[in-house]
Design a protein around this motif. Structure first.
Motif, mmCIF file in Angstrom:
data_model
loop_
_atom_site.group_PDB
_atom_site.id
_atom_site.type_symbol
_atom_site.label_atom_id
_atom_site.label_comp_id
_atom_site.label_asym_id
_atom_site.label_seq_id
_atom_site.Cartn_x
_atom_site.Cartn_y
_atom_site.Cartn_z
ATOM 1 N N ILE A 146 0.869 -1.166 0.000
ATOM 2 C CA ILE A 146 0.000 0.000 0.000
ATOM 3 C C ILE A 146 0.909 1.220 0.000
ATOM 4 O O ILE A 146 1.644 1.460 0.960
ATOM 5 N N ASP A 155 0.120 7.107 -0.841
ATOM 6 C CA ASP A 155 -1.136 7.758 -1.213
ATOM 7 C C ASP A 155 -2.326 6.803 -1.172
ATOM 8 O O ASP A 155 -3.448 7.179 -1.545
ATOM 9 N N GLY A 156 -2.093 5.553 -0.757
ATOM 10 C CA GLY A 156 -3.174 4.574 -0.657
ATOM 11 C C GLY A 156 -3.377 3.730 -1.893
ATOM 12 O O GLY A 156 -4.228 2.831 -1.894
ATOM 13 N N SER A 157 -2.622 3.983 -2.954
ATOM 14 C CA SER A 157 -2.720 3.155 -4.154
ATOM 15 C C SER A 157 -1.953 1.846 -3.952
ATOM 16 O O SER A 157 -1.201 1.690 -2.976
ATOM 17 N N LEU A 158 -2.140 0.912 -4.872
ATOM 18 C CA LEU A 158 -1.563 -0.419 -4.744
ATOM 19 C C LEU A 158 -0.441 -0.616 -5.755
ATOM 20 O O LEU A 158 -0.580 -0.262 -6.929
ATOM 21 N N ASP A 159 0.641 -1.234 -5.307
ATOM 22 C CA ASP A 159 1.901 -1.325 -6.052
ATOM 23 C C ASP A 159 1.924 -2.508 -7.029
ATOM 24 O O ASP A 159 2.741 -3.422 -6.891
ATOM 25 N N PRO A 185 -3.013 -2.902 -12.158
ATOM 26 C CA PRO A 185 -4.395 -3.243 -11.804
ATOM 27 C C PRO A 185 -4.954 -4.424 -12.580
ATOM 28 O O PRO A 185 -5.765 -5.198 -12.050
ATOM 29 N N ARG A 208 -4.502 6.795 4.036
ATOM 30 C CA ARG A 208 -3.781 5.804 3.222
ATOM 31 C C ARG A 208 -4.470 4.449 3.287
ATOM 32 O O ARG A 208 -4.721 3.797 2.259
ATOM 33 N N ARG A 265 -8.201 4.443 1.879
ATOM 34 C CA ARG A 265 -8.224 4.490 0.408
ATOM 35 C C ARG A 265 -7.901 3.110 -0.161
ATOM 36 O O ARG A 265 -8.524 2.669 -1.140
ATOM 37 N N ALA A 266 -6.926 2.429 0.437
ATOM 38 C CA ALA A 266 -6.581 1.084 -0.032
ATOM 39 C C ALA A 266 -7.764 0.139 0.128
ATOM 40 O O ALA A 266 -8.046 -0.678 -0.763
ATOM 41 N N ASN A 268 -10.212 0.279 -2.603
ATOM 42 C CA ASN A 268 -9.781 -0.217 -3.906
ATOM 43 C C ASN A 268 -10.451 -1.563 -4.188
ATOM 44 O O ASN A 268 -10.363 -2.485 -3.371
ATOM 45 N N HIS A 320 -9.629 -4.002 -5.898
ATOM 46 C CA HIS A 320 -8.750 -5.157 -6.051
ATOM 47 C C HIS A 320 -8.276 -5.734 -4.716
ATOM 48 O O HIS A 320 -7.827 -6.878 -4.664
#
Length: 256
Positions: free
Chosen positions: A86, A89-93, A96, A123, A126-127, A130, A132
Motif C-alpha cells: 500500500i 497515497d493509498g494506491s496499490l503497487d 491493476p 492511506r 483508500r486502499a 480499492n 482489487h
C-alpha cells in the motif's frame, strides 16, 4: 478455530523473500490438511524482499496454473495472489489488470510507517476502497523482538503505526474486506486491544494467515487461531474457514 480453517491466504516463496520453493510450500500445505493455499509474494516496490515485477508475477501465475493442472484430481487448489504494498497515497503497487487476474490480494503497509495519524488513516482507508484489495495485512506494522528465521534475523522491536482504528475497521466492514490476524510470532498483528475492537464491529470479516516464509512456518496458524478465539471471533467470520467457492465468490465480488 484451527480445525475450521480450510486454507491460508498469505504465504511467501523463494520467488520473493521466502526460504522455500513454491513446490515445497504447496506440499507442506497439502500435508497440513488445507483445501487451498494462496501464494502471495511481494510486489515490486519492496526491493529488499525481491518483489515481483508484473512480468515475474505473470510467470508465477502461469507456473501455478501448471501446478493446479497436476493437482486436478486431488481436490487441492493453489491460489494465485500477491501481498501488494500500500503506497503512501493509498494506491496499490502492481498493475491493476494483474491484480484483477489473481485469486486473492493482501494489501500491506511496509514503508513510511511513521506517517502522522490522519495521513495513515487516509492511506489505509483508500486502499480498502480499492476494488482489487481483499485483505488488509498486518495492519499496525509492528514488530516484536522475536527472531523467526534467517531472512528476519535482524528484526527489531518496531512500534505500531498510528491510525484511527475505528475509521479503518469501519471502512473494512463497509467495503466487505477482511482484517488479517497475522500469526507470525514477530508480528501477532493486530495487537490484542485492536483485535478486540475489531471483533466488536458487526459484519467485519477476518483472515487468519501464517505469513509463512518457509514450509515449517505454516504451523504458525495456531497462534492466530488462539488469538481469534480469545477475542471472541466466531469461525464463520473468518474467510479462510469458508469453502473455496465461497472464498472466491467473495474476492470477486469486490471488483463488481
Amino acid at each position: 478455530m484451527r480445525q475450521a480453517l480450510r486454507g491460508d491466504c498469505h504465504t511467501h516463496t523463494d520467488w520473493s523473500d521466502g526460504g522455500d520453493t513454491l513446490h515445497d510450500m504447496v506440499v507442506a500445505a497439502a500435508q497440513a490438511g488445507h483445501d487451498y493455499f494462496a501464494i502471495t509474494d511481494h510486489s515490486p516496490r519492496l526491493r529488499i524482499a525481491n518483489g515481483l515485477s508484473a512480468q515475474r508475477l505473470r510467470k508465477q501465475i502461469d507456473e501455478i496454473a501448471a501446478v493446479n493442472q497436476s493437482l486436478a484430481e486431488t481436490g487441492f487448489r493453489v491460489l494465485t495472489g500477491i501481498e501488494v504494498d500500500i503506497l503512501p497515497d493509498g494506491s496499490l503497487d502492481q498493475d491493476p489488470n494483474l491484480l484483477a487476474d489473481v485469486d486473492i490480494v493482501v494489501g500491506s503497509v511496509h514503508s513510511e510507517l511513521r506517517m502522522d495519524k490522519a495521513a495513515m488513516t487516509r492511506r489505509m482507508t483508500r486502499a480498502l476502497a480499492n476494488p482489487h484489495l481483499d485483505i488488509l495485512g498486518h495492519c499496525t506494522g509492528r514488530k516484536l523482538p522475536v527472531v523467526t528465521d534467517e531472512a528476519h534475523a535482524s528484526s527489531r522491536r518496531r512500534p505500531p503505526s498510528s491510525f484511527d482504528a475505528n475509521a479503518v475497521f469501519a471502512a473494512a466492514a463497509r467495503y466487505d474486506k477482511a482484517i488479517e490476524i497475522n500469526s507470525r510470532p514477530d508480528r501477532l498483528d493486530p495487537p490484542s486491544n485492536l483485535l478486540r475492537k475489531a471483533a466488536a464491529i458487526d459484519g467485519l470479516r477476518f483472515a487468519i494467515d501464517s505469513d509463512a516464509h518457509a514450509a515449517a512456518q505454516l504451523e504458525w496458524l495456531k497462534h492466530g487461531c488462539e488469538r481469534a478465539e480469545a477475542a471472541g471471533i466466531a469461525p464463520e467470520r473468518v474467510v479462510n474457514t469458508w469453502r473455496l467457492d465461497a472464498l472466491l465468490e467473495w474476492t470477486k465480488s469486490h471488483e463488481i
